[in-house]
Design a protein around this motif. Structure first.
Motif, PDB file in Angstrom:
ATOM      1  N   ALA A 221       0.819  -1.215   0.000  1.00 18.12           N
ATOM      2  CA  ALA A 221       0.000   0.000   0.000  1.00 18.12           C
ATOM      3  C   ALA A 221       0.854   1.268   0.000  1.00 18.12           C
ATOM      4  CB  ALA A 221      -0.952  -0.002   1.190  1.00 18.12           C
ATOM      5  N   SER A 222       1.814   1.317  -0.900  1.00 13.49           N
ATOM      6  CA  SER A 222       2.716   2.467  -0.998  1.00 13.49           C
ATOM      7  C   SER A 222       2.514   3.170  -2.340  1.00 13.49           C
ATOM      8  CB  SER A 222       4.175   2.029  -0.850  1.00 13.49           C
ATOM      9  OG  SER A 222       4.402   1.434   0.416  1.00 13.49           O
ATOM     10  N   ALA A 223       2.900   4.441  -2.392  1.00 19.29           N
ATOM     11  CA  ALA A 223       2.723   5.220  -3.617  1.00 19.29           C
ATOM     12  C   ALA A 223       3.820   6.263  -3.729  1.00 19.29           C
ATOM     13  CB  ALA A 223       1.349   5.890  -3.634  1.00 19.29           C
ATOM     14  N   MET A 224       4.327   6.452  -4.963  1.00 19.33           N
ATOM     15  CA  MET A 224       5.380   7.428  -5.216  1.00 19.33           C
ATOM     16  C   MET A 224       5.163   8.104  -6.552  1.00 19.33           C
ATOM     17  SD  MET A 224       9.065   6.049  -3.921  1.00 19.33           S
ATOM     18  CE  MET A 224       9.634   7.766  -3.901  1.00 19.33           C
ATOM     19  N   ASN A 225       5.654   9.329  -6.644  1.00 18.00           N
ATOM     20  CA  ASN A 225       5.752  10.046  -7.908  1.00 18.00           C
ATOM     21  C   ASN A 225       7.227  10.334  -8.180  1.00 18.00           C
ATOM     22  OD1 ASN A 225       2.948  10.271  -8.614  1.00 18.00           O
ATOM     23  ND2 ASN A 225       2.737  11.765  -6.971  1.00 18.00           N
ATOM     24  N   VAL A 226       7.615  10.286  -9.441  1.00 16.63           N
ATOM     25  CA  VAL A 226       9.025  10.394  -9.821  1.00 16.63           C
ATOM     26  C   VAL A 226       9.172  11.410 -10.948  1.00 16.63           C
ATOM     27  CG1 VAL A 226      11.017   9.148 -10.735  1.00 16.63           C
ATOM     28  CG2 VAL A 226       9.436   7.989  -9.178  1.00 16.63           C
ATOM     29  N   ASP A 227      10.199  12.269 -10.822  1.00 17.01           N
ATOM     30  CA  ASP A 227      10.531  13.218 -11.884  1.00 17.01           C
ATOM     31  C   ASP A 227      12.053  13.235 -12.037  1.00 17.01           C
ATOM     32  OD1 ASP A 227      10.837  15.228 -13.700  1.00 17.01           O
ATOM     33  OD2 ASP A 227       9.715  16.745 -12.580  1.00 17.01           O
TER      34      ASP A 227
END
Length: 307
Positions: A129-135
């Protein structure tokens, strides 16, 4: 790669289609894929149930008010409106974490662990149940941990890397670190190299073998970390050494999609040690509750009440 294989979950996939179809960029190919997915009876039923639930949350169309309304009818309308607002608020509170995950670039389902290699060679190991955004486009590589926990193996390519966690920013100077978002605080563990936590006018440098916790208002002092157990979750184990009972219960409850509610706050501060199976969270919870003389009660599938 995922630590274990999961059977398709029609309800989970229905939520993902529900979110995708309402995005402006949804094209005809995706709609055709959705139509093919609906050919499976279980999938079509799950999506129909979700649509029905969504329609129930929508406000009824306004109607012309009659010239004369009795006081009794007016009071009933107020109570109905209040009940509706409470229902919408409760639904939003319960499903907001899931919607956040689905809206994130990288995310895992409840009970799932996943390893992802980024374009720059950095590897992200996401917990349940994890979430990430990457740039990765700029001179400074930006990661944003939205929910859960991530173990990062950084590939050094001459550019800086930062990890945003709530109101804090972590400048990465090493190659291996772990960042987690818990119910009441966030945590950084450095397994190799260094990293600096910055929040407002406060900052802490964390070196190999150290950990630090922080929240929206302050950064706690740096402490020694138990590196032998810090990342044990990647193998499906929670190896607790003198860990607060509340934190152990929170991790196990989270692995079955539940939020923890401790009836006695003092109990949460008990220190416990043990080796718990994250892939069998229900059994681990029952064993721990028996050892600590606790009673567990699930509420609506979303809460775990501990007495």
């Amino acid at each position: 790669m995922p630590a274990k294989q999961f059977q398709p979950d029609p309800q989970q996939e229905a939520l993902e289609w529900f979110s995708l179809l309402r995005q402006p960029g949804c094209d005809e190919a995706q709609r055709q894929a959705f139509a093919a997915w609906c050919q499976v009876p279980h999938n079509a039923q799950a999506y129909a149930e979700l649509e029905t639930f969504w329609q129930q949350l929508q406000p009824a169309p306004a109607r012309p008010r009659p010239q004369q309304i009795s006081v009794r009818r007016s009071q009933v309308s107020k109570w109905l409106a209040l009940a509706f607002l409470l229902g919408v608020g409760a639904a939003a509170y319960l499903y907001w974490p899931l919607m956040q995950r689905l809206a994130s670039e990288l995310h895992t389902a409840v009970g799932e662990r996943r390893s992802t290699r980024l374009a720059d060679g950095t590897t992200l190991n996401l917990d349940s149940a994890s979430a990430m955004n990457v740039d990765l486009r700029g001179r400074t590589r930006q990661l944003h941990l939205v929910q859960g926990q991530v173990y990062i193996e950084v590939m050094l390519d001459g550019r800086a890397m930062e990890v945003d966690v709530g109101n804090a920013r972590i400048q990465v100077f090493g190659t291996r670190l772990q960042v987690a978002r818990h119910a009441g605080h966030d945590e950084l563990v450095v397994l190799s190299g260094k990293a600096m936590v910055i929040q407002g006018g406060e900052q802490r440098m964390v070196s190999t073998g150290e950990r630090v916790t922080f929240d929206d208002t302050r950064i706690a002092p740096v402490q020694k970390a138990d590196l032998q157990t810090a990342d044990s979750w990647r193998t499906g184990r929670l190896e607790a050494t003198d860990m607060p009972l509340g934190q152990v219960l929170e991790r196990l409850a989270g692995y079955q999609g539940q939020r923890l509610w401790m009836m006695d706050a003092q109990v949460a501060h008990r220190r416990v040690s043990g080796d718990f199976d994250l892939d069998r969270p229900a059994a681990s919870l029952e064993s721990l509750a028996a050892a600590q003389h606790l009673q567990l009660q699930g509420v609506l599938g979303h809460w775990l009440v501990v007495r």
